[in-house]
Design a protein around this motif. Sequence first.
Motif, PDB file in Angstrom:
ATOM      1  N   GLU A 138       0.848  -1.186   0.000  1.00 26.54           N
ATOM      2  CA  GLU A 138       0.000   0.000   0.000  1.00 26.54           C
ATOM      3  C   GLU A 138       0.887   1.240   0.000  1.00 26.54           C
ATOM      4  O   GLU A 138       1.544   1.536   0.998  1.00 26.54           O
ATOM      5  CB  GLU A 138      -0.902   0.007   1.244  1.00 26.54           C
ATOM      6  CG  GLU A 138      -2.006   1.033   1.184  1.00 26.54           C
ATOM      7  CD  GLU A 138      -3.081   0.677   0.174  1.00 26.54           C
ATOM      8  OE1 GLU A 138      -3.668   1.614  -0.392  1.00 26.54           O
ATOM      9  OE2 GLU A 138      -3.342  -0.523  -0.047  1.00 26.54           O
ATOM     10  N   PRO A 139       0.945   1.978  -1.120  1.00 25.29           N
ATOM     11  CA  PRO A 139       1.829   3.143  -1.165  1.00 25.29           C
ATOM     12  C   PRO A 139       1.442   4.192  -0.133  1.00 25.29           C
ATOM     13  O   PRO A 139       0.257   4.459   0.100  1.00 25.29           O
ATOM     14  CB  PRO A 139       1.626   3.683  -2.590  1.00 25.29           C
ATOM     15  CG  PRO A 139       0.986   2.579  -3.355  1.00 25.29           C
ATOM     16  CD  PRO A 139       0.208   1.777  -2.369  1.00 25.29           C
ATOM     17  N   LYS A 140       2.454   4.782   0.481  1.00 21.24           N
ATOM     18  CA  LYS A 140       2.214   5.885   1.402  1.00 21.24           C
ATOM     19  C   LYS A 140       2.033   7.169   0.605  1.00 21.24           C
ATOM     20  O   LYS A 140       2.253   7.209  -0.607  1.00 21.24           O
ATOM     21  CB  LYS A 140       3.386   6.006   2.380  1.00 21.24           C
ATOM     22  CG  LYS A 140       3.654   4.741   3.190  1.00 21.24           C
ATOM     23  CD  LYS A 140       4.854   4.923   4.098  1.00 21.24           C
ATOM     24  CE  LYS A 140       5.117   3.688   4.946  1.00 21.24           C
ATOM     25  NZ  LYS A 140       5.537   2.525   4.143  1.00 21.24           N
ATOM     26  N   ASP A 141       1.609   8.240   1.255  1.00 19.47           N
ATOM     27  CA  ASP A 141       1.354   9.503   0.571  1.00 19.47           C
ATOM     28  C   ASP A 141       2.587   9.962  -0.197  1.00 19.47           C
ATOM     29  O   ASP A 141       3.695  10.022   0.350  1.00 19.47           O
ATOM     30  CB  ASP A 141       0.950  10.581   1.581  1.00 19.47           C
ATOM     31  CG  ASP A 141      -0.422  10.335   2.180  1.00 19.47           C
ATOM     32  OD1 ASP A 141      -1.195   9.575   1.567  1.00 19.47           O
ATOM     33  OD2 ASP A 141      -0.713  10.891   3.252  1.00 19.47           O
ATOM     34  N   GLY A 142       2.398  10.258  -1.479  1.00 18.84           N
ATOM     35  CA  GLY A 142       3.492  10.746  -2.298  1.00 18.84           C
ATOM     36  C   GLY A 142       4.473   9.679  -2.740  1.00 18.84           C
ATOM     37  O   GLY A 142       5.489   9.987  -3.359  1.00 18.84           O
ATOM     38  N   GLU A 143       4.170   8.411  -2.456  1.00 16.85           N
ATOM     39  CA  GLU A 143       5.079   7.314  -2.753  1.00 16.85           C
ATOM     40  C   GLU A 143       4.556   6.517  -3.939  1.00 16.85           C
ATOM     41  O   GLU A 143       3.341   6.422  -4.163  1.00 16.85           O
ATOM     42  CB  GLU A 143       5.187   6.407  -1.525  1.00 16.85           C
ATOM     43  CG  GLU A 143       6.192   5.284  -1.633  1.00 16.85           C
ATOM     44  CD  GLU A 143       6.181   4.437  -0.367  1.00 16.85           C
ATOM     45  OE1 GLU A 143       7.242   4.287   0.249  1.00 16.85           O
ATOM     46  OE2 GLU A 143       5.111   3.912  -0.014  1.00 16.85           O
ATOM     47  N   SER A 167       1.013   4.929 -15.335  1.00 14.83           N
ATOM     48  CA  SER A 167       1.490   5.545 -14.098  1.00 14.83           C
ATOM     49  C   SER A 167       1.240   4.629 -12.912  1.00 14.83           C
ATOM     50  O   SER A 167       0.382   3.733 -12.955  1.00 14.83           O
ATOM     51  CB  SER A 167       0.782   6.882 -13.865  1.00 14.83           C
ATOM     52  OG  SER A 167      -0.592   6.671 -13.569  1.00 14.83           O
ATOM     53  N   ASP A 168       1.991   4.855 -11.845  1.00 16.53           N
ATOM     54  CA  ASP A 168       1.778   4.089 -10.611  1.00 16.53           C
ATOM     55  C   ASP A 168       0.338   4.242 -10.133  1.00 16.53           C
ATOM     56  O   ASP A 168      -0.312   3.267  -9.722  1.00 16.53           O
ATOM     57  CB  ASP A 168       2.733   4.565  -9.515  1.00 16.53           C
ATOM     58  CG  ASP A 168       4.182   4.187  -9.798  1.00 16.53           C
ATOM     59  OD1 ASP A 168       4.436   3.465 -10.779  1.00 16.53           O
ATOM     60  OD2 ASP A 168       5.051   4.614  -9.020  1.00 16.53           O
ATOM     61  N   GLU A 169      -0.162   5.458 -10.188  1.00 19.24           N
ATOM     62  CA  GLU A 169      -1.514   5.736  -9.702  1.00 19.24           C
ATOM     63  C   GLU A 169      -2.562   4.976 -10.526  1.00 19.24           C
ATOM     64  O   GLU A 169      -3.537   4.439  -9.982  1.00 19.24           O
ATOM     65  CB  GLU A 169      -1.802   7.238  -9.752  1.00 19.24           C
ATOM     66  CG  GLU A 169      -0.966   8.085  -8.817  1.00 19.24           C
ATOM     67  CD  GLU A 169       0.459   8.308  -9.313  1.00 19.24           C
ATOM     68  OE1 GLU A 169       1.294   8.762  -8.506  1.00 19.24           O
ATOM     69  OE2 GLU A 169       0.741   8.016 -10.500  1.00 19.24           O
ATOM     70  N   GLU A 170      -2.352   4.927 -11.842  1.00 24.16           N
ATOM     71  CA  GLU A 170      -3.315   4.231 -12.692  1.00 24.16           C
ATOM     72  C   GLU A 170      -3.296   2.735 -12.425  1.00 24.16           C
ATOM     73  O   GLU A 170      -4.348   2.086 -12.389  1.00 24.16           O
ATOM     74  CB  GLU A 170      -3.012   4.500 -14.162  1.00 24.16           C
ATOM     75  CG  GLU A 170      -4.041   3.888 -15.107  1.00 24.16           C
ATOM     76  CD  GLU A 170      -3.800   4.249 -16.557  1.00 24.16           C
ATOM     77  OE1 GLU A 170      -4.754   4.103 -17.353  1.00 24.16           O
ATOM     78  OE2 GLU A 170      -2.674   4.653 -16.895  1.00 24.16           O
ATOM     79  N   LEU A 171      -2.112   2.172 -12.213  1.00 22.84           N
ATOM     80  CA  LEU A 171      -2.028   0.737 -11.940  1.00 22.84           C
ATOM     81  C   LEU A 171      -2.683   0.397 -10.603  1.00 22.84           C
ATOM     82  O   LEU A 171      -3.407  -0.602 -10.492  1.00 22.84           O
ATOM     83  CB  LEU A 171      -0.568   0.289 -11.942  1.00 22.84           C
ATOM     84  CG  LEU A 171      -0.314  -1.207 -11.693  1.00 22.84           C
ATOM     85  CD1 LEU A 171      -1.156  -2.074 -12.626  1.00 22.84           C
ATOM     86  CD2 LEU A 171       1.164  -1.535 -11.849  1.00 22.84           C
ATOM     87  N   VAL A 172      -2.471   1.223  -9.591  1.00 20.55           N
ATOM     88  CA  VAL A 172      -3.121   0.989  -8.295  1.00 20.55           C
ATOM     89  C   VAL A 172      -4.634   1.049  -8.455  1.00 20.55           C
ATOM     90  O   VAL A 172      -5.382   0.231  -7.891  1.00 20.55           O
ATOM     91  CB  VAL A 172      -2.628   2.024  -7.259  1.00 20.55           C
ATOM     92  CG1 VAL A 172      -3.481   1.958  -5.991  1.00 20.55           C
ATOM     93  CG2 VAL A 172      -1.162   1.781  -6.916  1.00 20.55           C
ATOM     94  N   ARG A 173      -5.097   1.995  -9.258  1.00 19.45           N
ATOM     95  CA  ARG A 173      -6.540   2.136  -9.474  1.00 19.45           C
ATOM     96  C   ARG A 173      -7.110   0.919 -10.215  1.00 19.45           C
ATOM     97  O   ARG A 173      -8.175   0.397  -9.863  1.00 19.45           O
ATOM     98  CB  ARG A 173      -6.796   3.413 -10.273  1.00 19.45           C
ATOM     99  CG  ARG A 173      -8.266   3.714 -10.548  1.00 19.45           C
ATOM    100  CD  ARG A 173      -8.985   4.066  -9.273  1.00 19.45           C
ATOM    101  NE  ARG A 173     -10.381   4.435  -9.520  1.00 19.45           N
ATOM    102  CZ  ARG A 173     -11.285   4.604  -8.574  1.00 19.45           C
ATOM    103  NH1 ARG A 173     -10.945   4.435  -7.305  1.00 19.45           N
ATOM    104  NH2 ARG A 173     -12.517   4.938  -8.872  1.00 19.45           N
TER     105      ARG A 173
END
Length: 470
Positions: free
Chosen positions: A406-411, A421-427
């Motif tokens: 679970e990525p921490k804030d800004g990580e 992007s990292d954010e898209e893959l997490v989503r």
Amino acid sequence: MKWLLVNPRPDEFSVMGKFEKVMVPFIPMGLAYLAACLEEAGAKVSVYDGFASPGRTLLETAVDYQPQVIGISCLTPTADALKVMVPALRKACPDAKIVLGNIHATLFARELLEQGLADYVVHGEAERTVQRLNAFLEGKGKLEEVQGLSCIRDGQVWTNPEAEPLQDLDSLPLPAWRHFDLDQYIAPPLFAFKKRLLPVLASRGCPYRCYFCAQNVMSPTLRRRDMVKVVDEIEKVHHETGVDLFWFCDAIFPLTQKDAEVFCREMTERGLHKKIQWITETRVDLVDRPLLRMLKQAGLSMVLFGLESGDREVLSRIKQGVTLEAGAKAVAAARAEGVTTLGLFMLGLPGETRQTMEKTIGFAQRIGLDFAKFNRAAPYPGSKFFDDVYAARDLPPWEMFSANYEPKDGEGIVYSPDGVSDEELVRLHKKAFFRFYVRPGLIARHLASGRISPWNMAKGGGLIIKNFLE
């Protein structure tokens, strides 16, 4: 010698992220084998599993037990925690030797020794190595005789020749389950059983070399046990513990048609098929309806299929050696024979796009699986995936090397493919669970079958929905 074997649970972070709330501990079979082998060699042994020791800390256990040797299982996501854990253990037990093992220790022995995080590192399969190390520590042998061992000697890292993989797996003593509170090890919700679960091993190694897999670091060659002795073990453990649910932790079981026939004959002739259920993982190209029917009659309840992706090109790149058609056919065959299915998938493999990952999610929905587990692709050390990704990159913290970190804030996360992007893959990872499980037809199917209680369904579903909406 007096050994304390440790499966550590670092307090500084959670490698399972938010899904830890519905996770349960898996019993560490490797430590159970090591405990049995050390006792066979005359050592005294205690085992601490940080995931199944409520109200008891590792330091409290070490202080009370005062071991002469502390053996720690070292996996990549927990490796950074050694920097805190080992100094604390040295302070609590100043005379104890620290021994590290398992895959991360095998791969990074030099670094761990140079950092002072171990006195000894055992490489690969450690059962015979720890027996020889125990003899050396008791003054009964020479250090050079301990194959598969690294240590600091004369100020330098010293590594003995690797031990040959054990050919006769049946020569090992059975795992020492008496060191564990078996009531702490309940089958996870995805296995749809609310009962104690124990692993059993019928082989080591894998004949396949998938791009993302690192397990051959520990077991580089394939070796199989005698199926009669495997059933002997299941029968004995069932009689002694009352456990009636077993999980084959092999890469593939059964490996051959002959193994399947001998195993099933022994289970049915002894009447164990009426008392015991079991779970296994296999490849989709190794099963058909007649085989699944025979396995079902011998007690098979659930089969895990490594389906990985719903995109043909992605499957080709990871050298899985299977097709989408084979995957769909295997799932249909299992369902026709009344065997519960769990599909294992990865999102974010090299070369993936949003579109290929959407294909994977749709494929998982379409082929009739009962359950699905989606992991973000993580380049674990020891795999070709890791070698390719980190050949020219700085390594992130080891704790990030988890498919559920679970990525921490800004990580960011440990890996995302180019163009995603990292954010898209997490989503997309969250979306996969939501789209698979929050379906009226699947919910109705599970309620009708009784596989999952309404309470567990509501609990898990609520977490999936909350996670998706965040």
